[in-house]
Design a protein around this motif. Structure first.
Motif, short mmCIF file in Angstrom:
data_model
loop_
_atom_site.label_atom_id
_atom_site.label_comp_id
_atom_site.label_asym_id
_atom_site.label_seq_id
_atom_site.Cartn_x
_atom_site.Cartn_y
_atom_site.Cartn_z
N PRO A 44 -3.55 6.58 4.82
CA PRO A 44 -3.41 5.07 3.93
C PRO A 44 -2.57 5.56 2.62
O PRO A 44 -2.29 6.84 2.17
CB PRO A 44 -4.70 4.84 3.68
CG PRO A 44 -5.66 6.09 3.85
CD PRO A 44 -4.94 6.94 4.97
N ALA A 45 -1.88 4.47 2.08
CA ALA A 45 -1.19 4.60 0.92
C ALA A 45 -1.82 5.18 -0.21
O ALA A 45 -1.42 5.75 -1.05
CB ALA A 45 -0.66 3.29 0.59
N ASN A 46 -3.06 5.04 -0.35
CA ASN A 46 -3.92 5.48 -1.62
C ASN A 46 -4.46 6.87 -1.32
O ASN A 46 -5.45 7.42 -2.00
CB ASN A 46 -5.26 4.56 -1.78
CG ASN A 46 -6.16 4.55 -0.73
OD1 ASN A 46 -6.13 5.00 0.46
ND2 ASN A 46 -7.18 3.57 -0.80
N LEU A 47 -4.07 7.44 -0.22
CA LEU A 47 -4.41 8.79 0.14
C LEU A 47 -3.94 10.02 -1.05
O LEU A 47 -2.82 9.86 -0.99
CB LEU A 47 -4.18 9.34 1.61
CG LEU A 47 -4.52 10.73 1.99
CD1 LEU A 47 -6.13 10.76 2.11
CD2 LEU A 47 -3.93 11.23 3.32
N PHE A 48 -5.02 10.74 -1.45
CA PHE A 48 -4.41 11.84 -2.49
C PHE A 48 -4.28 13.02 -1.49
O PHE A 48 -5.20 13.73 -1.14
CB PHE A 48 -5.20 12.00 -3.54
CG PHE A 48 -4.91 13.08 -4.32
CD1 PHE A 48 -4.16 12.87 -5.46
CD2 PHE A 48 -5.50 14.37 -4.28
CE1 PHE A 48 -3.47 13.79 -6.43
CE2 PHE A 48 -5.23 15.41 -5.05
CZ PHE A 48 -4.04 15.21 -5.97
N THR A 54 7.64 10.31 -1.31
CA THR A 54 7.30 9.13 -2.07
C THR A 54 7.75 7.80 -1.57
O THR A 54 8.69 7.76 -0.74
CB THR A 54 7.78 9.26 -3.55
OG1 THR A 54 8.90 9.19 -3.56
CG2 THR A 54 7.45 10.49 -4.01
N LYS A 55 7.04 6.75 -2.10
CA LYS A 55 7.48 5.41 -1.81
C LYS A 55 9.06 5.39 -1.95
O LYS A 55 9.72 4.54 -1.20
CB LYS A 55 6.71 4.33 -2.27
CG LYS A 55 7.11 2.82 -1.87
CD LYS A 55 6.16 1.79 -2.51
CE LYS A 55 6.71 0.46 -2.22
NZ LYS A 55 5.65 -0.61 -2.79
N TRP A 86 5.19 0.42 4.52
CA TRP A 86 4.82 1.61 3.71
C TRP A 86 3.25 1.78 3.36
O TRP A 86 2.84 2.85 3.51
CB TRP A 86 5.41 1.66 2.10
CG TRP A 86 4.71 2.47 1.25
CD1 TRP A 86 3.90 2.33 0.30
CD2 TRP A 86 4.93 3.99 1.17
NE1 TRP A 86 3.56 3.38 -0.34
CE2 TRP A 86 4.29 4.44 0.20
CE3 TRP A 86 5.92 4.86 1.75
CZ2 TRP A 86 4.37 5.80 -0.17
CZ3 TRP A 86 5.93 6.24 1.66
CH2 TRP A 86 5.02 6.49 0.78
N ASP A 87 2.62 0.72 3.23
CA ASP A 87 1.33 0.66 3.17
C ASP A 87 0.39 1.03 4.25
O ASP A 87 -0.81 1.04 4.41
CB ASP A 87 0.86 -0.62 2.52
CG ASP A 87 1.04 -1.10 1.32
OD1 ASP A 87 1.19 0.07 0.56
OD2 ASP A 87 1.35 -2.07 0.69
N ARG A 112 3.89 10.13 4.91
CA ARG A 112 2.95 10.93 4.04
C ARG A 112 2.44 11.90 4.76
O ARG A 112 1.56 12.64 3.99
CB ARG A 112 1.75 9.68 3.57
CG ARG A 112 2.24 8.69 2.65
CD ARG A 112 0.99 8.15 2.20
NE ARG A 112 0.47 7.12 3.18
CZ ARG A 112 1.17 5.95 3.22
NH1 ARG A 112 2.26 5.48 2.54
NH2 ARG A 112 0.66 5.00 4.28
#
Length: 293
Positions: A44-48, A54-55, A86-87, A112
């Protein structure tokens, strides 16, 4: 093609058919197979996480490749549509065709993946362009408009990635990248021009980045490597995904072929715009997936 691959873009179809309901056939002509086989990875996009692009890089890569190939597709009387998800954490990319509309669907999860850099992501996007412009061999049956997986891999480095990197400052970029010594030596031997050598070397980095993805998805202990080519040769051409080492071999031969990246591929003559045996000692499609006519 395997049944699971054929159904990847229309997953509901199998369920509906199983339940006995009628449905209206889609007008979309699918090359459903993604850049990699359908898988359960989801980033997911919020994955650290360390690694990945990058986006901004995601969009920059797509913008450049769109600029390079939109005119060519329009010259064929078709349209190019690029869908940027992207998301969406799906670790894949897809090529489809509906009438005159040629579509690329690109997902943030692929961008990612930890090993992915701009080189590897550009290679993946180029592979999807290759389904549309990679010439033969083509899929059989209803997907006959699209180049097979091996053909799309070959196009990715022979044509698209080379054109993408031509406008880059590859000497500077390579200062921060580790180039496999086997690939570096081959690039230097194959090309006399320094610019071409650097493009080849940076393309090889993209192949390695993608090779780690193939390793992960195929649960391999050893990553595909330059210098250890697939020894198994087919007697009948495959439309499906070649083995990971064979895919890396295909990227490698594409980047080493000296035929111009601006010479178009042919749907009917595999020799046009490419290297082929016995004329070329280096750069031909590997026999681990390709069988000459």
């Amino acid at each position: 093609m395997k049944k699971s691959i054929i159904l990847c873009g229309i997953a509901a179809t199998a369920l509906i058919a199983t339940l006995g309901f009628a449905f209206k056939p889609s007008h979309t002509e699918h090359v459903c197979a993604g850049f990699v086989p359908e898988n359960d990875l989801y980033l997911p996009a919020n994955l650290f996480a360390a690694g990945g692009v990058t986006k901004a890089e995601f969009n920059q890569v797509i913008d450049r490749i769109e600029t390079l190939y939109r005119p060519e597709i329009e010259s064929m009387g078709d349209r190019l549509t690029i869908k940027r998800y992207w998301d969406d954490g799906t670790v894949n990319a897809h090529a489809t065709k509906s009438g005159k509309n040629r579509v690329l669907s690109l997902y943030g999860g692929l961008a990612r993946f930890p090993s992915m850099g701009v080189e590897g992501f550009a290679l993946a996007v180029c592979h999807e362009v290759g389904h549309h412009l990679g010439g033969g061999p083509k899929y059989s049956g209803r997907d006959s408009w699209g180049a097979t997986e091996g053909a799309a891999d070959y196009f990715a480095t022979l044509k698209c990635l080379r054109r993408y990197l031509a406008a880059e400052d590859n000497a500077t970029a390579l200062k921060n990248l580790k180039v496999d010594p086997v690939a570096k030596e081959a690039c230097q031997k194959q090309f006399s021009n320094l610019k071409d050598q650097l493009i080849c070397q940076r393309a090889s980095v993209g192949g390695e980045q993608v090779g780690e993805l193939h390793q992960r998805l195929n649960e391999m202990e050893i990553r595909p490597k330059y210098g250890t080519p697939e020894v198994y040769q087919l007697t009948e051409m495959t439309e499906d995904y070649p083995y990971p080492q064979c895919r890396l071999d295909t990227y490698f031969q594409g980047m080493l072929c000296q035929v111009s990246e601006y010479t178009r591929m042919s749907d009917t003559d595999y020799k046009q715009g490419s290297c082929y045996e016995p004329v070329h000692k280096v750069g031909a499609r590997p026999r681990c997936w390709f069988v000459p006519n």
